[in-house]
Motif scaffolding. Structure first.
Motif, PDB file in Angstrom:
ATOM      1  N   PHE A 132       0.824  -1.212   0.000  1.00  0.00           N
ATOM      2  CA  PHE A 132       0.000   0.000   0.000  1.00  0.00           C
ATOM      3  C   PHE A 132       0.859   1.265   0.000  1.00  0.00           C
ATOM      4  N   GLY A 133       1.924   1.222  -0.787  1.00  0.00           N
ATOM      5  CA  GLY A 133       2.782   2.391  -0.918  1.00  0.00           C
ATOM      6  C   GLY A 133       3.856   2.517   0.139  1.00  0.00           C
ATOM      7  N   TYR A 134       3.896   1.580   1.090  1.00  0.00           N
ATOM      8  CA  TYR A 134       4.898   1.628   2.151  1.00  0.00           C
ATOM      9  C   TYR A 134       5.893   0.480   1.976  1.00  0.00           C
TER      10      TYR A 134
END
Length: 226
Positions: free
Chosen positions: A13-15
């Protein structure tokens, strides 16, 4: 406290999430336990064979553990307690095969302790109601509120540090033994640490599992009946 470095990172999730060895070992253990569960529970018979006898002995032991320490009203916790006991046992004894136990990673022991903490609070609220639950923080006198709060907050702290500290102590002693034997022959390094592995990885590892599980059961019962 030894710093744990991730082996690799994955994007979630983008992390960027670091995956340490302790996480991979837990994944392997989860898969292994799942395979063993399928193996031992398939084709169950009224008259058990040797394979079925093993799983029945394990289940009878877990049922007796919960019944003796929590009572008949808490038998619904058998799956939870059994899962904790089996998972912790596997994690604590991996040193026998030369794999660093996941429980020497504090994030792992803290995660397990937080699971216990939330289950304890959730079950207490479910059993006695949220009003009675919060009322218990100020009984019998309101001035004990800070003490009760500290007691509840210290549960995951004490559980996590107890498990982590004991497992880390065993690992340090074993590693010191290997370093001390470094000047001797490879045969000495192979044979002499075996008793240490059996004590710290097997005996002490299982003892720490029992302590963690026992404290979990006691806290579930005590908080729900306060």
């Amino acid at each position: 406290m030894e710093k744990i470095y991730p082996l690799f990172h994955i994007n979630l999730f983008g992390y960027s999430v670091g995956i340490a060895q302790s996480i991979i070992v837990q994944w392997v253990i989860i898969v292994l336990i799942a395979i063993l569960c399928v193996y031992f529970t398939r084709d169950l018979k009224t008259i058990p064979n040797k394979r079925q006898n093993i799983i029945e002995i394990v289940m009878d032991s877990i049922n007796k553990l919960v019944r003796d320490n929590m009572g008949e009203d808490y038998m619904s916790f058998v799956p939870f307690v059994g899962t904790f006991a089996i998972f912790l046992s596997f994690m604590n004894i991996t040193g026998l095969i030369g794999v660093r136990p996941s429980t020497v990673d504090y994030s792992v022991t803290l995660g397990l302790a937080l699971i216990t903490f939330f289950v304890v609070q959730w079950f207490a609220i479910k059993k006695i109601g949220i009003g009675h639950y919060f009322k218990g923080y100020v009984e019998p006198y309101a001035f004990i509120l800070p003490i009760t709060l500290i007691e509840r907050i210290m549960l995951p702290v004490s559980l996590s540090f107890r498990l982590f500290g004991n497992m880390m102590a065993g690992l340090v002693i074993i590693e010191l033994a290997y370093k001390s034997l470094g000047s001797l022959s490879g045969f000495a390094q192979l044979i002499l640490p075996i008793p240490l592995h059996f004590y710290f990885d097997l005996f002490d590892g299982l003892i720490q599992m029992v302590i963690f599980v026992m404290l979990t059961m006691v806290n579930i019962k005590v908080v729900a009946e306060h």
